[in-house]
Design a protein around this motif. Structure first.
Motif: not given
Length: 303
Positions: A258, A262, A277-278, A280-281, A284-285
């Motif tokens: 992942r 990303t 961005g990573i 934030d991902e 969210r995960f």
């Protein structure tokens, strides 16, 4: 001569009793006397509990103040911003699980357009791990000031220093690389750390292979330098396992796949946006799940 006993009732287990004797006249206590003494006991218990709560509050405030000071000291040891190096785009983020943590990252000017990239992870969390981290940071910065010291020799010296000065169960996974901003040549030593990810513009990716023993576990452990080359547009991601092993509520780990997906999706962004961005991902995960480990990510893009 004792006449009766009055329990000093607190919120905890019953431990204390007040023993009261007869009156000076020798007469036993009357009902009103007993009621009066019982009231005094209740007031005494309230006063003792208030004093204990006050003491606990003062101690809690003291610990919070000390942790805040430790946090500020640790923040001052870590890079507050990324260096400006021609030919490189850099970004970093480090989030401790508690007030202070055991993750370490750094950027070191090695001269002649070369930049030292460092990521480490001390076993454990909170204050004990942060103290070891501070020791590693001080040792590394002192040793990199010695001209002509080869990376393998530098890491060996830090390993021996940690072996002699830390507890047997305390060790550090550590990555140290020297990147030439012009040629993209990277010399690195990996001491038991997560292999950095090398991501290319065409979407292919791989780990930087080659490593040795974690620092501080064995004296005189051997370390060997490895090489890689970053082409224009390539990304290099250095991270601690707080990123790759971040869990969702089902217990699934975020994982390196992942991370690569990303980073590749955001490949046209600058290093700072890729880094954010990573992160934030990952959040969210996790879907609101509290992190269980310190998290550090360093992104380097070759221009």
């Amino acid at each position: 001569e004792l006449d009766c006993f009055f329990p000093l009732r607190t919120s905890g287990p019953q431990r204390d009793l007040l023993a009261v004797g007869r009156k000076l006249t020798g007469a036993p206590l009357s009902g009103k006397d007993r009621e009066f003494v019982s009231t005094l006991c209740a007031q005494a218990v309230t006063a003792m509990e208030n004093a204990q709560l006050h003491s606990q509050m003062v101690e809690k405030e003291r610990l919070e103040t000390e942790l805040s000071i430790a946090r500020n000291i640790q923040k001052s040891l870590l890079p507050g911003s990324v260096p400006q190096v021609a030919g490189l785009d850099l970004a970093q983020v480090s989030i401790p699980c508690y007030e202070v943590g055991g993750d370490y990252h750094d950027f070191i000017d090695c001269g002649e357009g070369r930049l030292g990239l460092v990521v480490g992870d001390v076993t454990g969390k909170s204050t004990p791990a942060s103290l070891v981290m501070a020791s590693v940071q001080a040792s590394l910065r002192a040793l990199t000031m010695q001209p002509g010291l080869a990376p393998a020799a530098l890491i060996s010296m830090i390993n021996n220093l940690l072996f002699r000065s830390t507890e047997p169960n305390r060790f550090v996974s550590f990555f140290f690389g020297v990147l030439d901003a012009g040629s993209g040549r990277l010399e690195f030593i990996n001491a038991g750390h997560n292999p950095p990810l090398h991501i290319r513009p065409d979407g292919t990716s791989g780990e930087l292979q080659g490593g040795g023993m974690v620092l501080g576990l064995f004296e005189n452990a051997p370390y060997r330098c490895h090489e890689a080359v970053l082409a224009p547009g390539d990304l290099l991601l250095l991270f601690t396992d707080g990123l790759s092993e971040a869990n969702n509520p089902e217990g699934e780990e975020f994982g390196e796949e992942r991370i690569c997906e990303t980073a590749h999706r955001l490949r046209d962004q600058d290093a700072g946006r890729i880094c954010r961005g990573i992160l934030d991902e990952v959040r969210r995960f996790q879907r609101g799940l509290k992190p269980h480990d310190d998290l550090t990510l360093v992104v380097a893009r070759k221009g």
